[in-house]
Design a protein around this motif. Structure first.
Motif, PDB file in Angstrom:
ATOM      1  N   ASN A  12       0.854  -1.184   0.000  1.00  0.00           N
ATOM      2  CA  ASN A  12       0.000   0.000   0.000  1.00  0.00           C
ATOM      3  C   ASN A  12       0.890   1.234   0.000  1.00  0.00           C
ATOM      4  O   ASN A  12       1.857   1.299   0.748  1.00  0.00           O
ATOM      5  CB  ASN A  12      -0.915   0.022   1.233  1.00  0.00           C
ATOM      6  CG  ASN A  12      -1.914  -1.127   1.213  1.00  0.00           C
ATOM      7  OD1 ASN A  12      -2.858  -1.129   0.444  1.00  0.00           O
ATOM      8  ND2 ASN A  12      -1.664  -2.131   2.041  1.00  0.00           N
ATOM      9  N   ASP A  13       0.570   2.162  -0.840  1.00  0.00           N
ATOM     10  CA  ASP A  13       1.389   3.373  -0.907  1.00  0.00           C
ATOM     11  C   ASP A  13       0.502   4.541  -1.321  1.00  0.00           C
ATOM     12  O   ASP A  13      -0.583   4.346  -1.884  1.00  0.00           O
ATOM     13  CB  ASP A  13       2.538   3.182  -1.900  1.00  0.00           C
ATOM     14  CG  ASP A  13       3.713   4.107  -1.584  1.00  0.00           C
ATOM     15  OD1 ASP A  13       3.605   4.893  -0.621  1.00  0.00           O
ATOM     16  OD2 ASP A  13       4.729   4.050  -2.302  1.00  0.00           O
ATOM     17  N   THR A  14       0.959   5.723  -1.040  1.00  0.00           N
ATOM     18  CA  THR A  14       0.211   6.938  -1.358  1.00  0.00           C
ATOM     19  C   THR A  14       1.136   7.930  -2.027  1.00  0.00           C
ATOM     20  O   THR A  14       2.272   8.114  -1.587  1.00  0.00           O
ATOM     21  CB  THR A  14      -0.368   7.575  -0.075  1.00  0.00           C
ATOM     22  OG1 THR A  14      -1.182   6.598   0.586  1.00  0.00           O
ATOM     23  CG2 THR A  14      -1.220   8.799  -0.392  1.00  0.00           C
ATOM     24  N   SER A  15       0.643   8.549  -3.057  1.00  0.00           N
ATOM     25  CA  SER A  15       1.460   9.527  -3.776  1.00  0.00           C
ATOM     26  C   SER A  15       1.567  10.818  -2.973  1.00  0.00           C
ATOM     27  O   SER A  15       0.923  10.985  -1.937  1.00  0.00           O
ATOM     28  CB  SER A  15       0.828   9.837  -5.136  1.00  0.00           C
ATOM     29  OG  SER A  15      -0.304  10.671  -4.955  1.00  0.00           O
ATOM     30  N   ALA A  16       2.366  11.720  -3.474  1.00  0.00           N
ATOM     31  CA  ALA A  16       2.421  13.061  -2.898  1.00  0.00           C
ATOM     32  C   ALA A  16       1.074  13.757  -3.105  1.00  0.00           C
ATOM     33  O   ALA A  16       0.279  13.336  -3.945  1.00  0.00           O
ATOM     34  CB  ALA A  16       3.531  13.867  -3.558  1.00  0.00           C
ATOM     35  N   VAL A  17       0.834  14.788  -2.344  1.00  0.00           N
ATOM     36  CA  VAL A  17      -0.442  15.512  -2.447  1.00  0.00           C
ATOM     37  C   VAL A  17      -0.409  16.465  -3.646  1.00  0.00           C
ATOM     38  O   VAL A  17       0.522  17.259  -3.796  1.00  0.00           O
ATOM     39  CB  VAL A  17      -0.712  16.318  -1.163  1.00  0.00           C
ATOM     40  CG1 VAL A  17      -1.988  17.145  -1.309  1.00  0.00           C
ATOM     41  CG2 VAL A  17      -0.818  15.379   0.029  1.00  0.00           C
ATOM     42  N   ASN A  18      -1.377  16.330  -4.479  1.00  0.00           N
ATOM     43  CA  ASN A  18      -1.508  17.209  -5.647  1.00  0.00           C
ATOM     44  C   ASN A  18      -2.687  18.152  -5.423  1.00  0.00           C
ATOM     45  O   ASN A  18      -3.702  17.748  -4.875  1.00  0.00           O
ATOM     46  CB  ASN A  18      -1.758  16.378  -6.908  1.00  0.00           C
ATOM     47  CG  ASN A  18      -0.629  15.407  -7.156  1.00  0.00           C
ATOM     48  OD1 ASN A  18       0.504  15.805  -7.383  1.00  0.00           O
ATOM     49  ND2 ASN A  18      -0.937  14.115  -7.082  1.00  0.00           N
ATOM     50  N   THR A  19      -2.540  19.371  -5.865  1.00  0.00           N
ATOM     51  CA  THR A  19      -3.577  20.372  -5.612  1.00  0.00           C
ATOM     52  C   THR A  19      -3.930  21.127  -6.884  1.00  0.00           C
ATOM     53  O   THR A  19      -3.052  21.405  -7.703  1.00  0.00           O
ATOM     54  CB  THR A  19      -3.088  21.388  -4.547  1.00  0.00           C
ATOM     55  OG1 THR A  19      -2.776  20.675  -3.359  1.00  0.00           O
ATOM     56  CG2 THR A  19      -4.159  22.433  -4.248  1.00  0.00           C
ATOM     57  N   ILE A  20      -5.175  21.410  -7.028  1.00  0.00           N
ATOM     58  CA  ILE A  20      -5.617  22.286  -8.116  1.00  0.00           C
ATOM     59  C   ILE A  20      -6.534  23.333  -7.508  1.00  0.00           C
ATOM     60  O   ILE A  20      -7.411  23.009  -6.710  1.00  0.00           O
ATOM     61  CB  ILE A  20      -6.315  21.478  -9.237  1.00  0.00           C
ATOM     62  CG1 ILE A  20      -6.631  22.380 -10.428  1.00  0.00           C
ATOM     63  CG2 ILE A  20      -7.561  20.760  -8.742  1.00  0.00           C
ATOM     64  CD1 ILE A  20      -7.029  21.610 -11.675  1.00  0.00           C
ATOM     65  N   SER A  21      -6.274  24.571  -7.829  1.00  0.00           N
ATOM     66  CA  SER A  21      -7.105  25.630  -7.260  1.00  0.00           C
ATOM     67  C   SER A  21      -7.468  26.647  -8.338  1.00  0.00           C
ATOM     68  O   SER A  21      -6.720  26.837  -9.308  1.00  0.00           O
ATOM     69  CB  SER A  21      -6.388  26.331  -6.099  1.00  0.00           C
ATOM     70  OG  SER A  21      -5.165  26.867  -6.534  1.00  0.00           O
TER      71      SER A  21
END
Lengths: 222, 215
Positions: B35-44
């Protein structure tokens, strides 16, 4: 017939016991030897792993709601990129799934159903989420001679393992590279924040953050 | 008898192996999960600021004489306002300027002329009237972008004075646009003035919208 067999077995056992006693008896009497080797021979299994690599936090700012065509035409500089990298020395069959998860606070009503996306290659051409074209190598309306309509999904459609946007079966040691092109859906309406906006009132819109989640297994299915 | 014994042995052996296989396979199934999680990506989103500014006090014309349009436009009796927008990218804002009478004397309305200059240039027809039977807001480009109550109110009593588009321009993330307007109000030159003073008042409305960005 059976009696004879039984006798033979009994005699064999007795003979072996006598031999053991004799040998042990002799060794007790003559010589004792004990030695421990200094060179060990051991074996351990290889370890499997599956991780995100090259996943760098990326922020796209000052984006306005766009039609699918406009969003899809956005710059490759706006691609979110990451790779799923296995350490699979024995070429074991591994399955993994990818899906989205909302991260942190959603502001301004910019929810997961307001973010559209397609999976693309490094050049920003859709690998999934594109419309139909008889020639599947054609990924834009300009290229396709048929009626071609982009069919992106929203992030909200792929937010559990069961509704993953990608399921892969691998049995090699090669990383899978992914690119995601995302944009604010044309369904997002600033006016929903205050309708209509008053003069001199700044509408700041919203912000949405997400991560890509991965789960992998060597089981034959999820 | 012997065959029966052998059959039993074979059966037991098969069962034993099967159990062993299940056990081993069961263990290997559970041996690896990742199980792994990517970095946080943001769109605003970017922001939108629109301003309707009225720097001067309300315009009040008293003892007005009838006059030609050219004389009216050459005069000093005008009400100024500006429309501006600030965004983080080039955004196009179709807008519509309407006028709404604030008095009920619609008989006199036919004698009132209203004109508009944008950036010092006349953009309305010289014979523009705001008669009650001359409402055309409903054909405006913004007819479906306002709340239903706003549309109903505008359509009932207002008249479109001008339709235009404000396009922000700039570099980086700073884009702006401003347009200035002057509203002129006068009595038509054909009007015969009577012994009793008539009066008429209007309010100016500006409605704008922005469509999603497109190619």
């Amino acid at each position: 017939m059976e009696k004879n067999n039984s006798k033979q077995i009994v005699l064999s056992i007795i003979a072996v016991l006598v031999l053991v006693v004799a040998v042990v008896g002799v060794s007790f009497a003559m010589y004792q030897f004990a030695s421990t080797g200094t060179k060990s021979a051991s074996i351990s299994t290889a370890t499997l792993s599956l991780n995100f690599t090259g996943s760098v936090a990326k922020t796209l700012s000052n984006k306005y709601p766009s039609t699918d065509a406009k969003g899809y035409a956005s710059s490759t500089e706006d691609l979110y990129s990451f790779a799923v990298t296995p350490n699979n020395p024995g070429n074991t069959t591994i399955r993994y799934r990818l899906w989205f998860e909302t991260s942190g606070e959603v502001t301004g009503g910019l929810t997961a159903d307001m973010i559209k996306y397609v999976l693309t290659d490094a050049n920003g051409l859709a690998l999934e989420g594109y419309g139909t074209c008889a020639d599947t190598t054609k990924k834009t309306d300009a290229e396709c001679d048929e009626v071609w309509t982009l069919a992106p999904k929203t992030i909200s459609q792929n937010m559990t393992s069961a509704t993953s946007f990608k399921e892969v079966v691998l049995n090699d040691n090669v990383a899978d590279q992914y690119y995601i092109k995302a944009w604010v859906s044309d369904a997002y309406d600033f006016s929903t924040l205050a309708q209509p906006s008053a003069s001199g009132e700044t509408e700041t819109g919203g912000s949405y953050s997400f991560t890509v989640k991965m789960t992998g297994t060597t089981a034959p299915s999820f | 008898m012997l065959n029966e014994g052998k059959s039993k042995q074979i059966l037991l052996s098969v069962l034993g192996v099967a159990i062993l296989v299940v056990a081993v396979v069961g263990i290997s199934y559970a041996a690896f999960t990742a199980n792994d999680t990517s970095a946080v990506n943001t769109i605003s989103t970017g922001s939108i600021l629109m301003t309707y500014a009225q720097p001067d006090a309300s315009l009040s014309i008293t003892n007005a004489n009838n006059m030609s349009a050219s004389n009216a436009y050459a005069g000093a009796n005008h009400f100024d306002f500006s429309l501006s927008a600030t965004t983080n990218a080039a955004i196009s804002f179709p807008y519509e300027i309407t006028v709404t009478p604030t008095v009920s004397n619609q008989t006199f309305a036919g004698q009132v002329r209203i004109g508009l200059k944008k950036g010092g240039v006349v953009v309305t027809n010289a014979n523009f009237q705001i008669g009650a039977a001359n409402v055309d807001y409903s054909d405006g480009v913004l007819a479906n972008t306002l709340p239903a109550t706003e549309i109903a109110a505008r359509a009932t009593v207002s008249k479109t004075l001008y339709k235009g588009t404000l396009l922000t321009a700039g570099t980086g993330t700073s884009f702006t646009a401003t347009e200035t307007f002057s509203v002129y109000l006068w009595i038509d030159e054909t009007t015969v003035l009577g012994g009793t003073a008539e009066s008429y008042s209007i309010l100016v409305n500006v409605d704008a919208s922005a469509a999603p960005l497109d190619v």
